[in-house]
Enzyme design. Structure first.
Site, short mmCIF file in Angstrom:
data_model
loop_
_atom_site.label_atom_id
_atom_site.label_comp_id
_atom_site.label_asym_id
_atom_site.label_seq_id
_atom_site.Cartn_x
_atom_site.Cartn_y
_atom_site.Cartn_z
N GLY A 103 0.83 -1.21 0.00
CA GLY A 103 0.00 0.00 0.00
C GLY A 103 0.86 1.25 0.00
O GLY A 103 2.05 1.20 -0.32
N ASN A 104 0.26 2.38 0.34
CA ASN A 104 1.02 3.62 0.48
C ASN A 104 0.37 4.50 1.55
O ASN A 104 -0.67 4.14 2.09
CB ASN A 104 1.17 4.34 -0.87
N TYR A 105 0.97 5.64 1.83
CA TYR A 105 0.55 6.46 2.99
C TYR A 105 -0.65 7.37 2.72
O TYR A 105 -1.02 8.16 3.57
CB TYR A 105 1.72 7.33 3.46
N ALA A 114 -3.89 7.80 -4.96
CA ALA A 114 -2.50 7.36 -5.06
C ALA A 114 -2.53 5.88 -5.46
O ALA A 114 -2.47 4.99 -4.61
CB ALA A 114 -1.79 7.56 -3.73
#
Ligand code: C5P
Length: 210
Positions: free
Chosen positions: A21-23, A89
């Protein structure tokens, strides 16, 4: 207007309990959806896995998890829209295979092979009609404007909203953001650091001028 907004990260499954995943928290995309909805527009908000909620009656929220699910949902809905703001994102890579059981700890290094995901913005750019608008985001760490301009052209965007990780108080997790809008017409507008709600209104204002 009928507006599509994407927000949040995507999760790319490795096995039944793990993902890449990402932030991204989805705050910027949700603020944009709220700004459009408050102005009386109908918003379809396609959200990756996020912790935030929205109570606006003019927002129809569709939750997705992976880049592929977001791609399919956006491509099916965009033709019926007046325009889209693609704020999510989206993962650029996803595992080539998903293990059907939890991967066990073993002595050696574990190598996970990744393949590129579909670029949603670029594919929407290909099916965009003249009367529809398309706005994207660029999050850059270096040569910001050069990369953002290249993305705007490649993805056929009307304008791109650039945020830099170099700016304090901007990007992931913060309630504030500092953006620069680069337009296909060559115009460039730089904004001060402000709450994401105010940033959303600046973006709405520029879309109204298109
Ligand atoms: O190429 P990059 O990921 O930096 O582009 C950012 C822009 O493209 C954002 O608007 C993002 O939502 C969109 N994007 C997308 N699908 C991808 C990757 C990025 O829609 N797979």
């Amino acid at each position: 207007m009928n507006i599509l907004v994407t927000a949040g990260p995507t999760y790319e499954k490795i096995d039944p309990v793990r993902f890449i995943g990402n932030y991204s928290t989805g705050k910027m995309g949700f603020a944009i959806a709220d700004a459009f909805a408050d102005a009386g527009h109908q918003v379809t908000l396609i959200a990756g896995p996020v912790q935030i909620t929205t109570a606006n009656k003019n927002i129809k929220r569709i939750d997705v998890e992976s880049a592929q699910q977001m791609y399919e949902t956006v491509m099916a809905i965009y033709p019926k829209m007046d325009g889209a703001v693609l704020c999510a994102a989206v993962a650029d890579f996803t595992p080539t295979t998903v293990a059907d059981r939890k991967i066990k700890r073993e002595g050696d290094n574990l190598v996970i092979e990744l393949k590129p995901t579909k670029d949603i913005a670029a594919n929407v750019g290909k099916i965009k009609r003249k009367e529809q608008f398309l706005v994207g985001f660029a999050l850059e760490t270096n040569d910001e404007e050069l990369h953002a301009l290249e993305k705007m052209k490649r993805k056929n965007l009307d304008f791109i909203v650039l945020n830099s990780l170099k700016d304090k108080g901007a990007c992931f997790g913060y309630d504030t953001n500092k953006i620069t809008i680069l337009k296909a017409t060559g115009e460039k507008i730089e904004y001060a650091l402000k709450p994401k709600k105010a940033v959303a209104l600046d973006i709405l204002n520029e879309i109204n001028k298109l």
